[in-house]
Design a protein around this motif. Structure first.
Motif, PDB file in Angstrom:
ATOM      1  N   ARG A 180       0.859  -1.205   0.000  1.00  0.00           N
ATOM      2  CA  ARG A 180       0.000   0.000   0.000  1.00  0.00           C
ATOM      3  C   ARG A 180       0.890   1.248   0.000  1.00  0.00           C
ATOM      4  N   GLU A 181       1.044   1.850   1.199  1.00  0.00           N
ATOM      5  CA  GLU A 181       1.870   3.057   1.333  1.00  0.00           C
ATOM      6  C   GLU A 181       2.888   2.813   2.445  1.00  0.00           C
ATOM      7  N   ILE A 182       3.945   3.613   2.465  1.00  0.00           N
ATOM      8  CA  ILE A 182       4.932   3.507   3.543  1.00  0.00           C
ATOM      9  C   ILE A 182       4.215   3.731   4.882  1.00  0.00           C
TER      10      ILE A 182
ATOM     11  N   GLY B 244       0.938  -0.239   7.666  1.00  0.00           N
ATOM     12  CA  GLY B 244       0.663  -1.201   8.736  1.00  0.00           C
ATOM     13  C   GLY B 244       0.779  -0.555  10.114  1.00  0.00           C
ATOM     14  N   GLY B 245       1.159  -1.364  11.101  1.00  0.00           N
ATOM     15  CA  GLY B 245       1.254  -0.854  12.468  1.00  0.00           C
ATOM     16  C   GLY B 245       2.205   0.329  12.590  1.00  0.00           C
ATOM     17  N   SER B 246       3.229   0.397  11.729  1.00  0.00           N
ATOM     18  CA  SER B 246       4.265   1.429  11.891  1.00  0.00           C
ATOM     19  C   SER B 246       3.726   2.852  11.783  1.00  0.00           C
ATOM     20  N   GLY B 247       2.675   3.037  10.983  1.00  0.00           N
ATOM     21  CA  GLY B 247       2.158   4.406  10.838  1.00  0.00           C
ATOM     22  C   GLY B 247       0.988   4.720  11.743  1.00  0.00           C
ATOM     23  N   ARG B 248       0.536   3.742  12.532  1.00  0.00           N
ATOM     24  CA  ARG B 248      -0.708   3.921  13.298  1.00  0.00           C
ATOM     25  C   ARG B 248      -0.495   3.928  14.796  1.00  0.00           C
ATOM     26  N   ASN B 249       0.700   3.622  15.259  1.00  0.00           N
ATOM     27  CA  ASN B 249       0.843   3.278  16.685  1.00  0.00           C
ATOM     28  C   ASN B 249       0.878   4.495  17.608  1.00  0.00           C
ATOM     29  N   VAL B 250       1.017   4.219  18.899  1.00  0.00           N
ATOM     30  CA  VAL B 250       0.974   5.289  19.914  1.00  0.00           C
ATOM     31  C   VAL B 250       2.242   6.139  19.853  1.00  0.00           C
TER      32      VAL B 250
ATOM     33  N   VAL C 104      10.994 -10.987   4.733  1.00  0.00           N
ATOM     34  CA  VAL C 104       9.542 -10.869   4.901  1.00  0.00           C
ATOM     35  C   VAL C 104       9.303  -9.984   6.125  1.00  0.00           C
ATOM     36  N   ALA C 105       8.790  -8.767   5.884  1.00  0.00           N
ATOM     37  CA  ALA C 105       8.588  -7.791   6.966  1.00  0.00           C
ATOM     38  C   ALA C 105       7.143  -7.296   6.923  1.00  0.00           C
ATOM     39  N   THR C 106       6.215  -8.242   6.943  1.00  0.00           N
ATOM     40  CA  THR C 106       4.799  -7.910   6.726  1.00  0.00           C
ATOM     41  C   THR C 106       3.971  -7.987   8.007  1.00  0.00           C
ATOM     42  N   ASP C 107       4.476  -8.610   9.035  1.00  0.00           N
ATOM     43  CA  ASP C 107       3.885  -8.694  10.376  1.00  0.00           C
ATOM     44  C   ASP C 107       2.353  -8.815  10.368  1.00  0.00           C
ATOM     45  N   ALA C 108       1.673  -8.041  11.203  1.00  0.00           N
ATOM     46  CA  ALA C 108       0.223  -8.228  11.396  1.00  0.00           C
ATOM     47  C   ALA C 108      -0.584  -7.887  10.140  1.00  0.00           C
TER      48      ALA C 108
ATOM     49  N   GLY D  33       2.659  -5.391  20.092  1.00  0.00           N
ATOM     50  CA  GLY D  33       2.448  -3.986  20.474  1.00  0.00           C
ATOM     51  C   GLY D  33       3.705  -3.262  20.865  1.00  0.00           C
ATOM     52  N   ARG D  34       4.865  -3.880  20.613  1.00  0.00           N
ATOM     53  CA  ARG D  34       6.149  -3.234  20.920  1.00  0.00           C
ATOM     54  C   ARG D  34       7.026  -3.325  19.687  1.00  0.00           C
ATOM     55  N   GLY D  35       6.774  -2.479  18.695  1.00  0.00           N
ATOM     56  CA  GLY D  35       7.471  -2.683  17.434  1.00  0.00           C
ATOM     57  C   GLY D  35       8.407  -1.564  17.005  1.00  0.00           C
TER      58      GLY D  35
HETATM   59  C1  LIG Z   1      -2.669   0.905  17.249  1.00  0.00           C
HETATM   60  C2  LIG Z   1      -1.295   0.393  17.523  1.00  0.00           C
HETATM   61  C3  LIG Z   1      -0.556   0.924  18.571  1.00  0.00           C
HETATM   62  C4  LIG Z   1       0.758   0.498  18.794  1.00  0.00           C
HETATM   63  N1  LIG Z   1       1.536   1.160  19.714  1.00  0.00           N
HETATM   64  C5  LIG Z   1       2.866   0.882  19.783  1.00  0.00           C
HETATM   65  C6  LIG Z   1       3.716   1.670  20.594  1.00  0.00           C
HETATM   66  O1  LIG Z   1       3.311   2.653  21.225  1.00  0.00           O
HETATM   67  N2  LIG Z   1       5.024   1.343  20.646  1.00  0.00           N
HETATM   68  C7  LIG Z   1       5.544   0.307  19.921  1.00  0.00           C
HETATM   69  O2  LIG Z   1       6.746   0.053  20.003  1.00  0.00           O
HETATM   70  N3  LIG Z   1       4.767  -0.440  19.101  1.00  0.00           N
HETATM   71  C8  LIG Z   1       3.445  -0.165  19.011  1.00  0.00           C
HETATM   72  N4  LIG Z   1       2.660  -0.876  18.161  1.00  0.00           N
HETATM   73  C9  LIG Z   1       3.256  -2.009  17.400  1.00  0.00           C
HETATM   74  C10 LIG Z   1       4.046  -1.546  16.186  1.00  0.00           C
HETATM   75  O3  LIG Z   1       3.396  -0.517  15.506  1.00  0.00           O
HETATM   76  C11 LIG Z   1       4.293  -2.739  15.242  1.00  0.00           C
HETATM   77  O4  LIG Z   1       4.834  -3.798  15.970  1.00  0.00           O
HETATM   78  C12 LIG Z   1       5.273  -2.367  14.150  1.00  0.00           C
HETATM   79  O5  LIG Z   1       4.787  -1.266  13.423  1.00  0.00           O
HETATM   80  C13 LIG Z   1       5.546  -3.532  13.202  1.00  0.00           C
HETATM   81  O6  LIG Z   1       6.394  -3.043  12.198  1.00  0.00           O
HETATM   82  P1  LIG Z   1       6.674  -3.891  10.894  1.00  0.00           P
HETATM   83  O7  LIG Z   1       7.511  -3.074  10.010  1.00  0.00           O
HETATM   84  O8  LIG Z   1       7.194  -5.227  11.286  1.00  0.00           O
HETATM   85  O9  LIG Z   1       5.222  -4.164  10.265  1.00  0.00           O
HETATM   86  P2  LIG Z   1       4.153  -3.106   9.685  1.00  0.00           P
HETATM   87  O10 LIG Z   1       4.435  -1.729  10.094  1.00  0.00           O
HETATM   88  O11 LIG Z   1       2.807  -3.647  10.016  1.00  0.00           O
HETATM   89  O12 LIG Z   1       4.402  -3.176   8.139  1.00  0.00           O
HETATM   90  C14 LIG Z   1       4.076  -4.295   7.361  1.00  0.00           C
HETATM   91  C15 LIG Z   1       3.834  -3.786   5.948  1.00  0.00           C
HETATM   92  O13 LIG Z   1       3.796  -4.904   5.076  1.00  0.00           O
HETATM   93  C16 LIG Z   1       2.912  -4.582   4.027  1.00  0.00           C
HETATM   94  N5  LIG Z   1       2.525  -5.841   3.373  1.00  0.00           N
HETATM   95  C17 LIG Z   1       1.816  -6.867   3.887  1.00  0.00           C
HETATM   96  N6  LIG Z   1       1.703  -7.876   2.991  1.00  0.00           N
HETATM   97  C18 LIG Z   1       2.367  -7.465   1.873  1.00  0.00           C
HETATM   98  C19 LIG Z   1       2.602  -8.040   0.591  1.00  0.00           C
HETATM   99  N7  LIG Z   1       2.145  -9.250   0.262  1.00  0.00           N
HETATM  100  N8  LIG Z   1       3.325  -7.332  -0.315  1.00  0.00           N
HETATM  101  C20 LIG Z   1       3.809  -6.090  -0.012  1.00  0.00           C
HETATM  102  N9  LIG Z   1       3.587  -5.493   1.174  1.00  0.00           N
HETATM  103  C21 LIG Z   1       2.891  -6.170   2.117  1.00  0.00           C
HETATM  104  C22 LIG Z   1       1.759  -3.871   4.724  1.00  0.00           C
HETATM  105  O14 LIG Z   1       1.020  -3.077   3.809  1.00  0.00           O
HETATM  106  C23 LIG Z   1       2.503  -3.061   5.788  1.00  0.00           C
HETATM  107  O15 LIG Z   1       2.739  -1.730   5.394  1.00  0.00           O
HETATM  108  C24 LIG Z   1       1.323  -0.510  17.962  1.00  0.00           C
HETATM  109  C25 LIG Z   1       0.564  -1.073  16.914  1.00  0.00           C
HETATM  110  C26 LIG Z   1      -0.721  -0.609  16.676  1.00  0.00           C
HETATM  111  C27 LIG Z   1      -1.500  -1.193  15.535  1.00  0.00           C
END
Ligand SMILES: Cc1cc2nc3c(=O)[nH]c(=O)nc-3n(C[C@H](O)[C@H](O)[C@H](O)COP(=O)(O)OP(=O)(O)OC[C@H]3O[C@@H](n4cnc5c(N)ncnc54)[C@H](O)[C@@H]3O)c2cc1C
Length: 427
Positions: A61-63, A66-72, A235-239, A367-369
């Motif tokens: 989608r966009e940078i 996922g969780g990275s752009g929405r968290n606290v 693979v960095a797609t997490d939740a 929730g700790r990412g």
């Molecule tokens: C509401 C909320 C509050 C939080 N608060 C905190 C906090 O305060 N402190 C903290 O440390 N952590 C917090 N977290 C947790 C943290 O945000 C996540 O653990 C972290 O962002 C994970 O990072 P990531 O890069 O692994 O995954 P993400 O940021 O989820 O990125 C995964 C990306 O993969 C992409 N993707 C998925 N499948 C595919 C595919 N097939 N092809 C291409 N792209 C794909 C998605 O579009 C997404 O952009 C919170 C999370 C949420 C949702």
């Protein structure tokens, strides 16, 4: 984001602009292809590109979608699991290694922000884990003891010291962790993307990966309009995992979490609520978190999804909770509301997976990412660069196994949070 005001809320309004990107077309060749444009994927991309590797990041989608752009935005040190329990869960070697790595996690985030001049509202004043009642005080006292014996700069504050830092008498005490801090998460992840591009990485958005197949000695990772051939795949797609690595999503139970942001508070109110700008959350099972943004908005969050009946219930509860916590606020209106899904594993610890030869990834941050995603991205880069053998990684290799009754438990969290907030649970 993508025409959904409840996806990234305040963070989308105040973040630095993302780099200009386009979707993948044609066939590219790289050393490493990274799937997912969040903290984990972009931190790995930055470090690999800095080491001279040809890196392509594919984001569906966009940078920060996922969780990275929405968290606290709380930059925590360590995980939810008590420090002393980690060696028991992971074995002595991995347990102590993970504690060491994640204890230094916030410092690594802060040094990346400094090095690349990322404008992400970084505050280095620590976090406060706030004790609700005697049980909460017991929990944070034990946590403080366990970190202190490891030499971590954490401090137990009594009720009066806590009230002075937070501006409420609601808590029996708090654990001040001076390693930690807060930032604007979407700005941080966009900053990582700018830095990775500057270091030479290639980044395509709007490019969901649909398949991954062996090609020669490497892998061919394909989207609808192009492909990348590479020796390594991260693979960095997490939740938010979709496509070939849906099993990453299936080993997690999704916990919905929302945030609401007030209008900027008056200078007088800012003097009374978190004047030191620490990030805070409490010890309740259905926890609440609160922090200020740079403009003085109070960002208040808890468990729940802002959809269907949930929106009205959670917003009404948040107004009641804030009125009791901070009566000085008077009547509160929220300027922004948004939510996301947190990927929870069965033992509340992250996972390292090897999905095939040279296909690796970390996930399940519970929730700790912010700090873990950043440091695990670095660890993946070092593994691919040959600096860290698999045996030296902070987590053992495990298979992605489906959690039982996942759908049922996810509904339970969403409905349970509504029931708890409807009946006024907590205050
Ligand atoms: C509401 C909320 C509050 C939080 N608060 C905190 C906090 O305060 N402190 C903290 O440390 N952590 C917090 N977290 C947790 C943290 O945000 C996540 O653990 C972290 O962002 C994970 O990072 P990531 O890069 O692994 O995954 P993400 O940021 O989820 O990125 C995964 C990306 O993969 C992409 N993707 C998925 N499948 C595919 C595919 N097939 N092809 C291409 N792209 C794909 C998605 O579009 C997404 O952009 C919170 C999370 C949420 C949702």
């Amino acid at each position: 984001m993508l025409n959904d005001a409840r996806s990234h809320g305040l963070w989308e309004k105040t973040a630095i602009a993302p780099p200009r990107t386009s979707c993948l077309t044609g066939r590219l060749v790289a050393d490493v292809v990274i799937v997912g444009g969040g903290f984990t994927g972009l931190s790995a991309a930055l470090h690999l590109a800095e080491a001279g590797r040809r890196v392509v990041v594919l984001e569906g989608r966009e940078i920060g979608f996922g969780g990275s752009g929405r968290n606290v935005g709380l930059i925590n040190a360590g995980m939810w699991v008590m420090p002393d329990d980690l060696p028991g869960e992971l074995g002595e070697v991995h347990g102590e290694r993970l504690l060491q790595l994640l204890g230094n996690g916030p410092q690594i985030v802060m040094s990346i922000v400094d090095k690349h001049g990322i404008e992400c509202e970084l505050e280095r004043n620590g976090t406060l884990h706030c004790a609700v009642g005697k049980a909460g005080l017991k929990e944070i006292t034990e946590r403080a003891r366990q970190w202190q014996k490891r030499g971590a700069p954490v401090e137990l504050l009594d009720a009066a010291a806590t009230a002075a830092r937070i501006g409420t008498k609601a808590y029996a005490g708090s654990l001040l962790d001076r390693r930690a801090g807060t930032l604007q998460p979407l700005a941080y992840v966009r900053g990582l993307a700018h830095a990775a591009l500057q270091a030479g990485a290639v980044l395509h958005t709007g490019s969901p990966v649909l398949s991954c197949a062996q090609e020669g000695t490497g892998w061919k990772v394909s989207t609808a309009s192009g492909s990348v051939i590479a020796e390594w795949v991260i693979v960095a797609t997490d939740a938010y995992s979709e496509g070939p690595w849906a099993n990453v999503r299936r080993e997690q139970v999704h916990l919905p979490y929302f945030n609401l942001a007030t209008r900027p508070l008056s200078p007088q109110l800012r003097e009374t609520i978190l004047p030191g700008r620490e990030g805070a959350w409490d010890t309740k099972e259905i926890l609440s978190s609160f922090r200020m943004d740079r403009a003085g908005r109070l960002v208040f969050g808890s468990v729940g999804a802002l959809r269907n009946t949930g929106t009205a219930i959670h917003v009404a509860w948040a107004k009641r909770a804030l009125a009791r916590l901070f009566p000085q606020l008077g009547s509160v209106e929220f300027e922004y509301e948004w939510y996301g899904k947190i990927g929870m594993t069965d033992n509340a610890l992250p996972r390292f997976h090897r999905f095939g030869r040279n296909i690796v990834g970390f996930s399940g941050y519970n929730g700790r990412g912010i700090a873990p995603g950043t440091v695990f991205g670095q660890v993946l880069a070092r593994h691919i660069l040959g600096e860290l053998e698999e045996a030296d990684l902070p987590l053992p290799v495990t298979d992605a196994r489906q959690q039982s009754l996942r759908g049922l438990r996810e509904s339970y969290y969403e409905v349970g949070a509504q029931l708890a907030h409807f009946s006024g649970e907590r205050f």
